[in-house]
Design a protein around this motif. Sequence first.
Motif, PDB file in Angstrom:
ATOM      1  N   ILE A  21       7.274  -6.270   2.797  1.00  9.02           N
ATOM      2  CA  ILE A  21       6.750  -6.840   1.550  1.00  9.02           C
ATOM      3  C   ILE A  21       6.896  -8.355   1.549  1.00  9.02           C
ATOM      4  CG2 ILE A  21       7.071  -6.955  -0.958  1.00  9.02           C
ATOM      5  CD1 ILE A  21       8.020  -3.932  -0.698  1.00  9.02           C
ATOM      6  N   GLU A  52       5.387   2.722  -6.130  1.00  7.51           N
ATOM      7  CA  GLU A  52       4.385   3.544  -6.801  1.00  7.51           C
ATOM      8  C   GLU A  52       4.404   4.844  -6.005  1.00  7.51           C
ATOM      9  OE1 GLU A  52      -0.185   3.747  -8.312  1.00  7.51           O
ATOM     10  OE2 GLU A  52       0.218   2.663  -6.473  1.00  7.51           O
ATOM     11  N   ILE A  57       6.204  -1.247  -3.091  1.00  5.50           N
ATOM     12  CA  ILE A  57       5.166  -2.230  -3.402  1.00  5.50           C
ATOM     13  C   ILE A  57       5.717  -3.569  -3.879  1.00  5.50           C
ATOM     14  CG2 ILE A  57       3.397  -0.508  -3.898  1.00  5.50           C
ATOM     15  CD1 ILE A  57       4.063  -0.881  -6.906  1.00  5.50           C
ATOM     16  N   VAL A  73       5.473  -8.969  -5.082  1.00  4.82           N
ATOM     17  CA  VAL A  73       4.709  -7.741  -5.307  1.00  4.82           C
ATOM     18  C   VAL A  73       3.462  -7.819  -4.429  1.00  4.82           C
ATOM     19  CG1 VAL A  73       3.404  -6.393  -7.007  1.00  4.82           C
ATOM     20  CG2 VAL A  73       5.560  -7.506  -7.674  1.00  4.82           C
ATOM     21  N   LEU A  74       3.174  -6.741  -3.730  1.00  8.39           N
ATOM     22  CA  LEU A  74       1.976  -6.715  -2.886  1.00  8.39           C
ATOM     23  C   LEU A  74       0.718  -6.934  -3.730  1.00  8.39           C
ATOM     24  CD1 LEU A  74       2.887  -3.761  -0.502  1.00  8.39           C
ATOM     25  CD2 LEU A  74       3.000  -6.216  -0.004  1.00  8.39           C
ATOM     26  N   ASP A  76      -2.334  -5.835  -4.085  1.00  6.61           N
ATOM     27  CA  ASP A  76      -3.088  -4.770  -4.751  1.00  6.61           C
ATOM     28  C   ASP A  76      -2.409  -4.241  -6.013  1.00  6.61           C
ATOM     29  OD1 ASP A  76      -5.013  -5.014  -2.813  1.00  6.61           O
ATOM     30  OD2 ASP A  76      -4.478  -3.164  -1.757  1.00  6.61           O
ATOM     31  N   TRP A  77      -1.138  -4.552  -6.208  1.00  3.81           N
ATOM     32  CA  TRP A  77      -0.392  -4.046  -7.368  1.00  3.81           C
ATOM     33  C   TRP A  77      -0.055  -5.146  -8.372  1.00  3.81           C
ATOM     34  CZ3 TRP A  77      -0.195  -1.843  -2.608  1.00  3.81           C
ATOM     35  CH2 TRP A  77      -0.425  -0.470  -2.567  1.00  3.81           C
TER      36      TRP A  77
END
Length: 141
Positions: A21, A52, A57, A73-74, A76-77
């Motif tokens: 991450i 998730e 994530i 936070v990645l 896509d999230w």
Amino acid sequence: MNKIRVRVADWQKDIAEIRRIRETVFIAEQSVPPELEWDADDATAVHFLAFEGDFPIGTARLLPDGHIGRVSVLKDWRGMKVGDALMQAVIAEAEARGLKQQMLSAQVQATAFYERLGFSLVSEEFLEAGIPHVDMVRHSA
């Protein structure tokens, strides 16, 4: 979307996910040099992982002196309250450890996010790893 959950991570057992991450967010996306991303504080920090379902994530760390850092936070999230869940877990852990003051260096673009969580600006803008930051502090009741 599954419910987001956050747990305290085990640096030894969870290092691969934490590294994945942080390397994605800080080194690949934000061009932070690897030698600045990894430091001796990782060994003594309390680490957190956000999930998730079973997929990690997001991550953050809490140092013994109350400094919060490496909140990531990645992509896509983002915008799905993962950062909120991570920070609420970190703050709760800090308070459980008797750390009445939490500190962090925030990227300037994230200042409003941290202000919503009760942090206040305590410095002028400065560059860290080439990215504008400010120092912020939060006091527990």
